[in-house]
Write an enzyme that holds these catalytic residues in place. Structure first.
Site, PDB file in Angstrom:
ATOM      1  N   ASP A 193      46.874  33.236  41.315  1.00 56.94           N
ATOM      2  CA  ASP A 193      45.612  33.534  40.645  1.00 56.94           C
ATOM      3  C   ASP A 193      44.785  34.468  41.528  1.00 56.94           C
ATOM      4  O   ASP A 193      45.206  34.843  42.625  1.00 56.94           O
ATOM      5  CB  ASP A 193      44.830  32.247  40.337  1.00 56.94           C
ATOM      6  N   GLY A 250      46.842  37.322  43.480  1.00 53.94           N
ATOM      7  CA  GLY A 250      47.333  38.530  42.840  1.00 53.94           C
ATOM      8  C   GLY A 250      46.730  38.739  41.469  1.00 53.94           C
ATOM      9  O   GLY A 250      45.842  38.003  41.041  1.00 53.94           O
ATOM     10  N   ASP A 251      47.240  39.749  40.778  1.00 53.34           N
ATOM     11  CA  ASP A 251      46.760  40.158  39.459  1.00 53.34           C
ATOM     12  C   ASP A 251      47.956  40.178  38.524  1.00 53.34           C
ATOM     13  O   ASP A 251      48.884  40.977  38.710  1.00 53.34           O
ATOM     14  CB  ASP A 251      46.120  41.546  39.565  1.00 53.34           C
ATOM     15  N   PHE A 252      47.949  39.306  37.516  1.00 54.48           N
ATOM     16  CA  PHE A 252      49.130  39.232  36.650  1.00 54.48           C
ATOM     17  C   PHE A 252      49.313  40.471  35.771  1.00 54.48           C
ATOM     18  O   PHE A 252      50.344  40.622  35.123  1.00 54.48           O
ATOM     19  CB  PHE A 252      49.163  37.952  35.816  1.00 54.48           C
ATOM     20  N   HIS A 255      45.266  33.132  25.445  1.00 55.91           N
ATOM     21  CA  HIS A 255      44.239  33.177  24.397  1.00 55.91           C
ATOM     22  C   HIS A 255      43.011  33.966  24.845  1.00 55.91           C
ATOM     23  O   HIS A 255      42.151  34.294  24.018  1.00 55.91           O
ATOM     24  CB  HIS A 255      43.863  31.773  23.920  1.00 55.91           C
TER      25      HIS A 255
END
Length: 354
Positions: A212, A238-240, A258
């Site tokens: 995250d 991190g950055d997904f 969502h």
């Protein structure tokens, strides 16, 4: 953001006529505002040891006594507080969930729902209805919710605590689903690790990875240590949207997709698929989406209300089983099964197609 309530039918009293039912429905906005505001001043914590006079509560919180009484009365009409004597209020079982020190606390979720940019966007819902675009960013200087949090750490903390609180419901996923078949489970966008700690606690043989943003992961250590699983959980910042760590057998997404429209959700899923491609037995890897599956028909389900919130605030959406199937196929996955957990959550299981 996330969803929380059970899918039990919400209804007005059986004796109410349609006019009264409609007034009750419209009045829900005002009652919700009272509950969100009372959560922010932590009235429930002050009532943990029993009922207290409103004058005492006003003094302890620095609020106007007459207005505080009126807010408590409105929230009491929905069963959140109870007036035990004239001007004396206490907690109901539902009100207990607004305390900060109880398992599954919804205090931070209530406070977050009342945050200005989230609340105000509903006043412009007509613009979302007309254009299909969220109105929330205009209250955040043009930003989405997550970049906004990076600049407002007080709301980032509230958000991550809220997600930890609602995860108490979602952790039923660890009880009804066999995570033991995976050697290593990654919780993508897993916040402070409440769900991952439950999975690892239920399956001592499984290793975990928490992934995250820094504002979330930095609060994970106490959660993982309290569950006794810190030695089996790797925390990665991190950055997904950029990349996702490989080497895991299952990738969990709880209340993540969502938040995003189909295009962005597909980007996330494709990055997971790319991470899975590094596995020797990549065909056995799974993505496990812990979210609502919107049912057909007119019956009440919290996902139908949350769908509007996602649309006007973030531009995200809740999805039916067919919508999940189509989204996953576009990202290179095949839906395998849907497992019901605690309402309104389910586990949507999919395998990669290579």
């Amino acid at each position: 953001m996330t969803d929380t309530l059970d899918s039990a039918q919400l209804s007005a009293p059986a004796t109410a006529n349609p006019h009264q039912q409609m007034l009750q429905l419209l009045g829900g906005k005002m009652v919700a505002a009272a509950v969100c505001t009372l959560a922010r001043i932590d009235v429930a914590d002050l009532l943990a040891d029993g009922p207290r006079p409103v004058a005492e509560l006003a003094s302890a919180t620095g609020m106007d006594a007459d207005m505080l009484y009126r807010f408590l009365r409105a929230a009491g009409s929905a069963g959140v507080f109870t007036e035990t004597a004239d001007g004396v209020y206490g907690l109901t079982p539902m009100g207990e969930l607004l305390r900060t020190d109880v398992p599954g606390s919804l205090r931070d979720l209530a406070a977050m729902y009342g945050e200005t940019s989230i609340w105000n966007c509903f006043g412009d819902a007509i613009d979302t209805l007309r254009t299909g675009e969220p109105t929330g960013p205009k209250y955040r200087g043009g930003q989405g919710w997550f970049p906004y949090m990076e600049q407002h750490p007080e709301w980032a903390q509230t958000f991550h605590r809220a997600m930890t609180g609602v995860s108490e419901k979602a952790i039923r996923a660890a009880e009804v689903f066999d995570f033991g078949r995976f050697g290593k489970v990654a919780d993508i966008g897993g916040g402070q690790g409440r769900l991952l700690s439950a999975i690892l606690g239920a399956h001592p043989e499984v290793q975990g990875l928490l992934f995250d943003q820094a504002s979330a992961v930095q609060g994970a250590a106490p959660v993982l240590e309290a569950a006794g699983v810190a030695d089996r959980a790797e925390c990665v910042v991190g950055d997904f949207f950029q990349s996702i760590p490989g080497g895991c057998d299952a990738y969990v997404l709880k209340a993540i997709l969502h938040d995003w429209n189909d295009e962005d959700s597909i980007r996330i899923l494709r990055n997971i698929r790319a991470a899975m491609a590094e596995n020797d037995n990549k065909a056995a890897a799974r993505v496990l989406i812990v979210e609502a599956v919107v049912p057909a028909g007119d019956g009440w389900h919290f996902s139908k209300a949350m769908d509007i919130a996602m649309g006007v605030s973030l531009g995200g959406k809740e999805r039916s089983e067919q919508q999940w199937r189509e989204l996953l196929a576009e990202a290179g996955f095949e839906l395998v099964a849907v497992t019901e957990t605690a309402p309104p959550h389910a586990i949507v299981e999919a395998r990669p197609v290579f």
